[in-house]
Design a protein around this motif. Sequence first.
Motif, PDB file in Angstrom:
ATOM      1  N   UNK A   1       0.870  -1.168   0.000  1.00 57.90           N
ATOM      2  CA  UNK A   1       0.000   0.000   0.000  1.00 57.90           C
ATOM      3  C   UNK A   1       0.911   1.222   0.000  1.00 57.90           C
ATOM      4  N   UNK A   2       0.686   2.145  -0.956  1.00 62.94           N
ATOM      5  CA  UNK A   2       1.539   3.329  -1.041  1.00 62.94           C
ATOM      6  C   UNK A   2       0.719   4.611  -1.069  1.00 62.94           C
ATOM      7  N   UNK A   3       1.415   5.673  -0.786  1.00 58.57           N
ATOM      8  CA  UNK A   3       0.888   7.023  -0.963  1.00 58.57           C
ATOM      9  C   UNK A   3       1.819   7.718  -1.943  1.00 58.57           C
ATOM     10  N   UNK A   4       1.240   8.389  -2.921  1.00 61.58           N
ATOM     11  CA  UNK A   4       2.001   9.178  -3.872  1.00 61.58           C
ATOM     12  C   UNK A   4       1.379  10.569  -3.898  1.00 61.58           C
TER      13      UNK A   4
ATOM     14  N   UNK B   1      -2.569  10.271  -3.924  1.00 62.69           N
ATOM     15  CA  UNK B   1      -3.171   9.021  -4.373  1.00 62.69           C
ATOM     16  C   UNK B   1      -2.723   7.930  -3.408  1.00 62.69           C
ATOM     17  N   UNK B   2      -3.665   7.115  -2.941  1.00 61.25           N
ATOM     18  CA  UNK B   2      -3.354   6.021  -2.030  1.00 61.25           C
ATOM     19  C   UNK B   2      -3.954   4.734  -2.568  1.00 61.25           C
ATOM     20  N   UNK B   3      -3.198   3.670  -2.477  1.00 62.10           N
ATOM     21  CA  UNK B   3      -3.694   2.379  -2.911  1.00 62.10           C
ATOM     22  C   UNK B   3      -2.546   1.411  -3.126  1.00 62.10           C
ATOM     23  N   UNK B   4      -2.879   0.277  -3.735  1.00 59.10           N
ATOM     24  CA  UNK B   4      -1.855  -0.708  -4.043  1.00 59.10           C
ATOM     25  C   UNK B   4      -0.886  -0.126  -5.064  1.00 59.10           C
ATOM     26  N   UNK B   5       0.400  -0.338  -4.848  1.00 57.39           N
ATOM     27  CA  UNK B   5       1.415   0.222  -5.743  1.00 57.39           C
ATOM     28  C   UNK B   5       1.181  -0.200  -7.194  1.00 57.39           C
ATOM     29  N   UNK B   6       0.740  -1.431  -7.397  1.00 58.18           N
ATOM     30  CA  UNK B   6       0.506  -1.943  -8.753  1.00 58.18           C
ATOM     31  C   UNK B   6      -0.640  -1.219  -9.455  1.00 58.18           C
TER      32      UNK B   6
END
Length: 140
Positions: free
Chosen positions: A3-6, A52-57
């Motif tokens: 899970x990432x934040x960009x 944006x937050x969510x699965x890196x893929x």
Amino acid sequence: MALISLVYVSFAKGKMSGDDLETLLEQCRTNNEPLGVTGMLLYRDGYFIQALEGEESVVMPLFNKIALDPRHQHIIVAYKGEISKRTFKDWSMGFKNISEVDFSKYPEYRDYRDFSHEYFANNPTRAMSLLSSFYQEVNF
């Protein structure tokens, strides 16, 4: 999966009207919800700040698509990293037009009045700090 934040900052190629911003926000929400992406978008006088937050893929291809959008230019990635939980968990895309915000009422953000490419490039954490501030204002 991670899970990432960009968080990125970009600059509009032209002035965005209220209708333009509504259209953009609807597109964000329509695209993000089925992907499981959450986040927030701020706009001020031609500048965008978006988390944006969510699965890196999922987030990385979405960001790459956003980067090709002809409505903006000079994209700066202010932050990208793994997160243990979402900051904007309730929003497929929250939004605030901060063009009319009087930053003198926020002593800790006095220097936010003059956004520029260098402003965010020299201290990328400013973008996330600003997003978090307006999120907390809405949710508390």
